[in-house]
Design an enzyme around this catalytic site. Structure first.
Site, PDB file in Angstrom:
ATOM      1  N   SER A  20      88.628 -82.570 -75.161  1.00  0.00           N
ATOM      2  CA  SER A  20      87.765 -82.742 -73.979  1.00  0.00           C
ATOM      3  C   SER A  20      87.089 -84.113 -73.956  1.00  0.00           C
ATOM      4  O   SER A  20      86.550 -84.576 -74.964  1.00  0.00           O
ATOM      5  CB  SER A  20      86.689 -81.656 -73.950  1.00  0.00           C
ATOM      6  OG  SER A  20      85.804 -81.903 -72.876  1.00  0.00           O
ATOM      7  N   SER A  22      84.569 -84.588 -71.863  1.00  0.00           N
ATOM      8  CA  SER A  22      83.232 -84.350 -71.315  1.00  0.00           C
ATOM      9  C   SER A  22      82.093 -84.738 -72.265  1.00  0.00           C
ATOM     10  O   SER A  22      81.089 -85.293 -71.803  1.00  0.00           O
ATOM     11  CB  SER A  22      83.102 -82.891 -70.879  1.00  0.00           C
ATOM     12  OG  SER A  22      83.986 -82.645 -69.812  1.00  0.00           O
ATOM     13  N   LYS A  71      88.028 -70.568 -67.242  1.00  0.00           N
ATOM     14  CA  LYS A  71      87.350 -70.690 -65.936  1.00  0.00           C
ATOM     15  C   LYS A  71      87.300 -69.363 -65.170  1.00  0.00           C
ATOM     16  O   LYS A  71      86.328 -69.086 -64.473  1.00  0.00           O
ATOM     17  CB  LYS A  71      88.025 -71.767 -65.077  1.00  0.00           C
ATOM     18  CG  LYS A  71      87.867 -73.172 -65.664  1.00  0.00           C
ATOM     19  CD  LYS A  71      88.473 -74.217 -64.743  1.00  0.00           C
ATOM     20  CE  LYS A  71      88.574 -75.553 -65.453  1.00  0.00           C
ATOM     21  NZ  LYS A  71      89.072 -76.613 -64.572  1.00  0.00           N
ATOM     22  N   ASN A  92      83.618 -73.801 -63.256  1.00  0.00           N
ATOM     23  CA  ASN A  92      83.682 -74.846 -64.295  1.00  0.00           C
ATOM     24  C   ASN A  92      82.297 -75.365 -64.693  1.00  0.00           C
ATOM     25  O   ASN A  92      82.190 -76.186 -65.594  1.00  0.00           O
ATOM     26  CB  ASN A  92      84.607 -76.002 -63.874  1.00  0.00           C
ATOM     27  CG  ASN A  92      83.994 -76.922 -62.843  1.00  0.00           C
ATOM     28  OD1 ASN A  92      82.966 -76.610 -62.242  1.00  0.00           O
ATOM     29  ND2 ASN A  92      84.611 -78.065 -62.633  1.00  0.00           N
ATOM     30  N   ASP A 108      85.281 -79.138 -59.077  1.00  0.00           N
ATOM     31  CA  ASP A 108      86.511 -79.954 -59.029  1.00  0.00           C
ATOM     32  C   ASP A 108      86.728 -80.547 -57.639  1.00  0.00           C
ATOM     33  O   ASP A 108      87.082 -81.716 -57.498  1.00  0.00           O
ATOM     34  CB  ASP A 108      87.730 -79.113 -59.422  1.00  0.00           C
ATOM     35  CG  ASP A 108      87.775 -78.833 -60.921  1.00  0.00           C
ATOM     36  OD1 ASP A 108      87.133 -79.575 -61.687  1.00  0.00           O
ATOM     37  OD2 ASP A 108      88.451 -77.875 -61.314  1.00  0.00           O
ATOM     38  N   ALA A 133     101.184 -76.958 -56.646  1.00  0.00           N
ATOM     39  CA  ALA A 133     100.489 -75.782 -56.108  1.00  0.00           C
ATOM     40  C   ALA A 133      99.830 -74.968 -57.230  1.00  0.00           C
ATOM     41  O   ALA A 133      99.714 -73.748 -57.135  1.00  0.00           O
ATOM     42  CB  ALA A 133     101.468 -74.921 -55.312  1.00  0.00           C
ATOM     43  N   ALA A 136      94.804 -76.911 -59.920  1.00  0.00           N
ATOM     44  CA  ALA A 136      94.208 -78.152 -59.412  1.00  0.00           C
ATOM     45  C   ALA A 136      94.438 -78.265 -57.907  1.00  0.00           C
ATOM     46  O   ALA A 136      93.538 -78.651 -57.157  1.00  0.00           O
ATOM     47  CB  ALA A 136      94.804 -79.352 -60.144  1.00  0.00           C
ATOM     48  N   GLY A 244      93.216 -91.027 -61.227  1.00  0.00           N
ATOM     49  CA  GLY A 244      92.786 -89.655 -61.506  1.00  0.00           C
ATOM     50  C   GLY A 244      91.506 -89.519 -62.311  1.00  0.00           C
ATOM     51  O   GLY A 244      90.767 -88.537 -62.160  1.00  0.00           O
TER      52      GLY A 244
HETATM   53  P1  ATR Z   1      97.058 -76.895 -62.962  1.00  0.00           P
HETATM   54  O1  ATR Z   1      96.445 -75.532 -62.888  1.00  0.00           O
HETATM   55  O2  ATR Z   1      96.322 -77.839 -63.862  1.00  0.00           O
HETATM   56  O3  ATR Z   1      97.333 -77.497 -61.610  1.00  0.00           O
HETATM   57  P2  ATR Z   1      99.685 -75.771 -63.398  1.00  0.00           P
HETATM   58  O4  ATR Z   1      99.325 -74.504 -62.753  1.00  0.00           O
HETATM   59  O5  ATR Z   1     100.482 -75.686 -64.631  1.00  0.00           O
HETATM   60  O6  ATR Z   1      98.435 -76.694 -63.738  1.00  0.00           O
HETATM   61  O7  ATR Z   1     100.428 -76.653 -62.289  1.00  0.00           O
HETATM   62  C1  ATR Z   1     101.175 -77.746 -62.626  1.00  0.00           C
HETATM   63  C2  ATR Z   1     101.902 -78.216 -61.368  1.00  0.00           C
HETATM   64  O8  ATR Z   1     102.879 -79.171 -61.773  1.00  0.00           O
HETATM   65  C3  ATR Z   1     102.660 -77.103 -60.647  1.00  0.00           C
HETATM   66  O9  ATR Z   1     102.639 -77.369 -59.274  1.00  0.00           O
HETATM   67  C4  ATR Z   1     104.042 -77.241 -61.233  1.00  0.00           C
HETATM   68  O10 ATR Z   1     105.069 -76.737 -60.430  1.00  0.00           O
HETATM   69  P3  ATR Z   1     105.531 -75.189 -60.585  1.00  0.00           P
HETATM   70  O11 ATR Z   1     104.547 -74.385 -59.804  1.00  0.00           O
HETATM   71  O12 ATR Z   1     106.891 -75.159 -60.022  1.00  0.00           O
HETATM   72  O13 ATR Z   1     105.494 -74.883 -62.053  1.00  0.00           O
HETATM   73  C5  ATR Z   1     104.158 -78.736 -61.329  1.00  0.00           C
HETATM   74  N1  ATR Z   1     105.196 -79.149 -62.266  1.00  0.00           N
HETATM   75  C6  ATR Z   1     105.128 -79.137 -63.618  1.00  0.00           C
HETATM   76  N2  ATR Z   1     106.278 -79.592 -64.141  1.00  0.00           N
HETATM   77  C7  ATR Z   1     107.108 -79.892 -63.100  1.00  0.00           C
HETATM   78  C8  ATR Z   1     108.443 -80.404 -62.972  1.00  0.00           C
HETATM   79  N3  ATR Z   1     109.162 -80.716 -64.061  1.00  0.00           N
HETATM   80  N4  ATR Z   1     108.946 -80.578 -61.736  1.00  0.00           N
HETATM   81  C9  ATR Z   1     108.235 -80.273 -60.633  1.00  0.00           C
HETATM   82  N5  ATR Z   1     106.956 -79.790 -60.686  1.00  0.00           N
HETATM   83  C10 ATR Z   1     106.409 -79.603 -61.894  1.00  0.00           C
END
Ligand code: ATR
Length: 279
Positions: A20, A22, A71, A92, A108, A133, A136, A244
């Site tokens: 972290s 933070s 969370k 958070n 966030d 999706a 985040a 970011g």
């Molecule tokens: P967070 O909650 O931090 O946003 P997450 O739920 O793991 O983390 O989301 C990661 C994002 O990166 C998702 O949109 C994921 O797509 P999937 O829903 O299909 O898993 C995307 N992501 C991670 N690796 C990817 C890859 N190799 N190609 C395309 N999208 C990817």
């Protein structure tokens, strides 16, 4: 850091917690503002998280941040959650009231919008394209909807997750296939990458920005590396770029203000100090 017996204590819980940023970030502000207080990393395993949160008032702790994977558990453990946290089912930031009541919020989305406003002050809400999706993306879409953007096009490798967000947020959210991500940039006033693609050690984000208007800022929530390949591509064609790390710095402001009584500022010195630990 020298503390008195009156020092205010806050911290961050997660499992693991050692990564972290933070403590470094809040530590900078505590030092900067000469506050009699401390912000500590606290490793809490999932089986103990509810008990730890419920014990905060008994320990006289001012409040905490909550990071992965706690969370959702934090949302269930607090006495009251603000509207944003309720809509996300995730907390958070927790503030312990004078009466011991635990209030949870989710900052966030605030961090996302505050960093956007600070970096591109003239940005006005237009159509937005969001890549990803996950959790985040949910927070960011919530904030964008609240900021009255007319449309969000979401594209995600797993289309069903994007559809879940569209169902949640209503008509303004339109789902595009991941394979259509280049075309989904047409007419956008902002592009946001919420995926992990482009992060050091992760796969590359393959995207061609040709259809994106050059006035549209490109915002990548990935901050290692600081300038991701997406931001480099955007900068080279003249789009404003939004790094970011700023979102992380800004999302910390409400908690710090509530616990320590000072509205902290996100400055280049803070950013450089946090970046030093990422180098
Ligand atoms: P967070 O909650 O931090 O946003 P997450 O739920 O793991 O983390 O989301 C990661 C994002 O990166 C998702 O949109 C994921 O797509 P999937 O829903 O299909 O898993 C995307 N992501 C991670 N690796 C990817 C890859 N190799 N190609 C395309 N999208 C990817």
């Amino acid at each position: 850091m020298i503390l008195t017996g009156k020092a205010k204590i806050a911290g961050v819980i997660g499992w693991p917690i050692s990564h972290s940023l933070s403590p470094r970030l809040h530590g900078f502000w505590l030092d900067e503002y000469g506050i009699d207080g401390a912000y500590i990393p606290i490793a809490v395993s999932p089986e103990n998280v509810t008990e730890v949160i419920r014990s905060l008032p008994k320990m006289g702790i001012a409040g905490i941040n909550v990071t992965v994977p706690h969370k959702e558990a934090a949302f269930r453990a607090v006495d009251e959650a603000d509207a944003v946290a309720q809509s996300m089912g995730a907390v958070n930031t927790i503030v312990v009231g004078a009466d011991g009541k635990l209030t949870g919020s989710n900052t966030d989305g605030f961090g996302f919008m505050a960093h956007l406003g600070a970096t591109v002050p003239g940005w006005t809400a237009g159509p937005v394209t969001v890549l990803g999706a996950g959790g985040a993306a949910r927070g960011i879409c919530r904030a964008l909807i609240d900021a009255a953007v007319p449309e969000i096009q979401i594209t995600n490798r797993t289309r069903a997750r994007a559809e879940t967000l569209a169902d949640e947020f209503g008509d303004r959210v339109v789902v595009r296939d991941w394979d259509e991500r280049n075309a989904a940039l047409e007419g956008a006033s902002l592009l946001v990458n919420t995926t992990t693609l482009g992060m050091a050690g992760a796969d590359d984000l393959e995207i061609d920005l040709a259809a994106l208007p050059t006035a549209a800022p490109v915002y990548d929530i990935v901050y290692t590396p600081r300038i991701t390949p997406l931001l480099a591509q955007a900068g080279a064609r003249g789009n404003p770029v939004i790094e970011g790390l700023g979102m992380l710095l800004h999302q910390a402001r409400p908690g710090f203000a509530a616990w320590f009584g000072v509205e902290p500022e996100v400055t280049p010195a803070l950013r450089d100090f946090v970046l030093e630990s990422l180098a």
